[in-house]
Motif scaffolding. Structure first.
Motif, PDB file in Angstrom:
ATOM      1  N   GLU A  51      43.306 -44.071 -33.109  1.00 21.50           N
ATOM      2  CA  GLU A  51      42.297 -45.133 -33.317  1.00 21.50           C
ATOM      3  C   GLU A  51      41.009 -44.557 -33.892  1.00 21.50           C
ATOM      4  O   GLU A  51      40.368 -45.159 -34.747  1.00 21.50           O
ATOM      5  CB  GLU A  51      41.989 -45.849 -32.001  1.00 21.50           C
ATOM      6  CG  GLU A  51      42.968 -46.963 -31.712  1.00 21.50           C
ATOM      7  CD  GLU A  51      42.767 -47.547 -30.314  1.00 21.50           C
ATOM      8  OE1 GLU A  51      41.629 -47.558 -29.802  1.00 21.50           O
ATOM      9  OE2 GLU A  51      43.779 -47.974 -29.734  1.00 21.50           O
ATOM     10  N   GLU A  52      40.639 -43.379 -33.412  1.00 18.22           N
ATOM     11  CA  GLU A  52      39.428 -42.719 -33.922  1.00 18.22           C
ATOM     12  C   GLU A  52      39.612 -42.381 -35.417  1.00 18.22           C
ATOM     13  O   GLU A  52      38.716 -42.607 -36.238  1.00 18.22           O
ATOM     14  CB  GLU A  52      39.167 -41.451 -33.093  1.00 18.22           C
ATOM     15  CG  GLU A  52      38.013 -40.598 -33.539  1.00 18.22           C
ATOM     16  CD  GLU A  52      36.641 -41.243 -33.299  1.00 18.22           C
ATOM     17  OE1 GLU A  52      36.578 -42.378 -32.806  1.00 18.22           O
ATOM     18  OE2 GLU A  52      35.641 -40.584 -33.637  1.00 18.22           O
TER      19      GLU A  52
ATOM     20  N   ASP B 133      33.047 -34.105 -41.370  1.00 17.94           N
ATOM     21  CA  ASP B 133      33.675 -34.758 -40.216  1.00 17.94           C
ATOM     22  C   ASP B 133      34.808 -33.841 -39.792  1.00 17.94           C
ATOM     23  O   ASP B 133      35.762 -33.647 -40.568  1.00 17.94           O
ATOM     24  CB  ASP B 133      34.279 -36.113 -40.623  1.00 17.94           C
ATOM     25  CG  ASP B 133      33.310 -37.255 -40.437  1.00 17.94           C
ATOM     26  OD1 ASP B 133      33.011 -37.575 -39.285  1.00 17.94           O
ATOM     27  OD2 ASP B 133      32.856 -37.803 -41.470  1.00 17.94           O
TER      28      ASP B 133
ATOM     29  N   GLY C 294      38.457 -47.968 -41.578  1.00 22.67           N
ATOM     30  CA  GLY C 294      37.452 -49.013 -41.381  1.00 22.67           C
ATOM     31  C   GLY C 294      38.155 -50.345 -41.195  1.00 22.67           C
ATOM     32  O   GLY C 294      39.054 -50.471 -40.375  1.00 22.67           O
ATOM     33  N   LYS C 295      37.777 -51.328 -42.018  1.00 24.69           N
ATOM     34  CA  LYS C 295      38.388 -52.660 -41.883  1.00 24.69           C
ATOM     35  C   LYS C 295      39.653 -52.775 -42.731  1.00 24.69           C
ATOM     36  O   LYS C 295      40.391 -53.739 -42.662  1.00 24.69           O
ATOM     37  CB  LYS C 295      37.383 -53.738 -42.311  1.00 24.69           C
ATOM     38  CG  LYS C 295      36.199 -53.846 -41.375  1.00 24.69           C
ATOM     39  CD  LYS C 295      35.419 -55.133 -41.682  1.00 24.69           C
ATOM     40  CE  LYS C 295      34.240 -55.315 -40.773  1.00 24.69           C
ATOM     41  NZ  LYS C 295      33.217 -54.257 -40.922  1.00 24.69           N
TER      42      LYS C 295
ATOM     43  N   HIS D 158      34.972 -34.686 -33.886  1.00 20.62           N
ATOM     44  CA  HIS D 158      35.732 -35.777 -33.251  1.00 20.62           C
ATOM     45  C   HIS D 158      36.702 -35.199 -32.216  1.00 20.62           C
ATOM     46  O   HIS D 158      37.842 -34.869 -32.542  1.00 20.62           O
ATOM     47  CB  HIS D 158      36.502 -36.568 -34.311  1.00 20.62           C
ATOM     48  CG  HIS D 158      35.622 -37.187 -35.339  1.00 20.62           C
ATOM     49  ND1 HIS D 158      35.146 -38.469 -35.252  1.00 20.62           N
ATOM     50  CD2 HIS D 158      35.099 -36.675 -36.471  1.00 20.62           C
ATOM     51  CE1 HIS D 158      34.377 -38.742 -36.297  1.00 20.62           C
ATOM     52  NE2 HIS D 158      34.332 -37.669 -37.048  1.00 20.62           N
TER      53      HIS D 158
ATOM     54  N   MET E 152      41.584 -43.969 -37.450  1.00 19.95           N
ATOM     55  CA  MET E 152      41.591 -45.253 -38.179  1.00 19.95           C
ATOM     56  C   MET E 152      40.168 -45.743 -38.400  1.00 19.95           C
ATOM     57  O   MET E 152      39.850 -46.264 -39.464  1.00 19.95           O
ATOM     58  CB  MET E 152      42.396 -46.298 -37.421  1.00 19.95           C
ATOM     59  CG  MET E 152      43.872 -46.076 -37.567  1.00 19.95           C
ATOM     60  SD  MET E 152      44.793 -47.291 -36.628  1.00 19.95           S
ATOM     61  CE  MET E 152      46.404 -47.077 -37.374  1.00 19.95           C
ATOM     62  N   ARG E 153      39.320 -45.569 -37.400  1.00 22.32           N
ATOM     63  CA  ARG E 153      37.924 -46.002 -37.509  1.00 22.32           C
ATOM     64  C   ARG E 153      37.251 -45.274 -38.688  1.00 22.32           C
ATOM     65  O   ARG E 153      36.559 -45.887 -39.492  1.00 22.32           O
ATOM     66  CB  ARG E 153      37.206 -45.664 -36.197  1.00 22.32           C
ATOM     67  CG  ARG E 153      35.869 -46.302 -35.992  1.00 22.32           C
ATOM     68  CD  ARG E 153      35.266 -45.870 -34.665  1.00 22.32           C
ATOM     69  NE  ARG E 153      35.006 -44.439 -34.581  1.00 22.32           N
ATOM     70  CZ  ARG E 153      34.011 -43.808 -35.202  1.00 22.32           C
ATOM     71  NH1 ARG E 153      33.171 -44.477 -35.960  1.00 22.32           N
ATOM     72  NH2 ARG E 153      33.854 -42.504 -35.062  1.00 22.32           N
ATOM     73  N   VAL E 154      37.521 -43.981 -38.806  1.00 25.76           N
ATOM     74  CA  VAL E 154      36.848 -43.197 -39.842  1.00 25.76           C
ATOM     75  C   VAL E 154      37.527 -43.360 -41.209  1.00 25.76           C
ATOM     76  O   VAL E 154      36.860 -43.514 -42.226  1.00 25.76           O
ATOM     77  CB  VAL E 154      36.807 -41.694 -39.443  1.00 25.76           C
ATOM     78  CG1 VAL E 154      36.239 -40.846 -40.560  1.00 25.76           C
ATOM     79  CG2 VAL E 154      36.010 -41.518 -38.164  1.00 25.76           C
TER      80      VAL E 154
END
Ligand SMILES: O=C(O)[C@H](O)[C@@H](O)[C@H](O)[C@H](O)COP(=O)(O)O
Length: 266
Positions: free
Chosen positions: A134-135, A74, A142-143, A113, A137-139
């Protein structure tokens, strides 16, 4: 503040530097794959993508340790300029032209990314920074709620003024404690509008490498490694915050006159 010292290497030429950079990056990759089956890396602009490509596109030595498994990578940007992705100032474009587009298909394709191009024209790059955070945080989260992302490796350059990422000497961004990604509207190095990983994110990575070559880096490396007056420079703050997690890949010209102990091979 880390008490251990950074590792400083210097090499006679770009070929030997690239060879050792390859060994180092692939060690980081292999350790990350063993830990969590993915390799999360952030890359800067400047001269770094070219040297990284030289390192990673070379033929392998036939051992399993010496193979880049790009399908597990990534790739994020340690900093990025607020320009369209096909603009000549874009770090995404630079990395794509130098490395990504040249990866042989048998080595796999990384997930890259980039920044959100829709916001590169905004007056204030804050939204661009927020969306990139935010990107991340997504990777990385997650939750879950995570205070800071843990990159497996962050690859940095060092400017002749001691900046790294888009963290410039004396700028308020150096004091940022909470944000993962910040906006810079007044970069002394053009173009002025950028986003950057913050210092806490950089120093929190598992490994951090700088690549700095050429006689143009002599004065600043002397300040960063040997002189008290260099202690507040952004690149020196990374050394102080991350200690022996930091490895510098330089050439002999860049460290001419530097007294800090250095080695010639990993
Ligand atoms: O996008 C950028 O401007 C960079 O990420 C920047 O931080 C760069 O790494 C240094 O300026 C060193 O650049 P050189 O390696 O070209 O000297």
């Amino acid at each position: 503040m880390a008490s251990a010292h950074p590792n400083l290497y210097s090499f006679p030429d770009a070929e030997s530097l690239a060879g050792q950079l390859r060994t180092y990056v692939l060690r980081c990759q292999n350790a990350a794959l063993a830990r969590h089956d993915t390799f999360r890396v952030a890359v800067s602009g400047g001269s770094l993508p070219g040297l990284l490509a030289k390192a990673l596109l070379a033929s392998d030595d036939g051992t399993p340790e010496d193979i880049p498994h790009f399908s597990k990578w990534d790739i994020f940007f340690a900093d990025e300029r607020a320009v369209p992705l096909n603009h000549e100032d874009s770090n995404y474009r630079l990395l794509n032209d130098e490395l990504i587009s040249k990866i042989p298909s048998e080595l796999g394709t990384p997930v890259v990314h980039p920044i959100d191009e829709k916001h590169v024209g905004d007056e204030d790059p804050q939204e661009l920074a927020d969306l990139y955070q935010e990107e991340l945080m997504r990777v990385f989260a997650g939750k879950d709620s995570v205070k800071l992302p843990v990159f497996d490796l962050i690859l940095l350059g060092c400017g002749p003024d001691g900046h790294t990422c888009s963290l410039f000497p004396g700028h308020a961004l150096l004091r940022e404690k909470d944000a993962w990604v910040a906006a810079e509207s007044n970069s002394p190095k053009p173009p002025p509008k950028r986003i950057t990983l913050t210092l806490p994110v950089v120093t929190h990575a598992v490994s951090i490498a700088f690549v700095a070559t050429g006689s143009g880096k002599q004065g600043i490396l002397k300040q960063i490694f040997d002189l008290e007056e260099g202690a507040s420079l952004p690149s020196a703050l990374v050394n102080q915050g991350a200690g022996d997690k930091v490895t510098w890949f330089t050439d002999h010209q860049a460290v001419d006159g530097v007294s800090f102990p250095r080695r010639g091979s990993l």
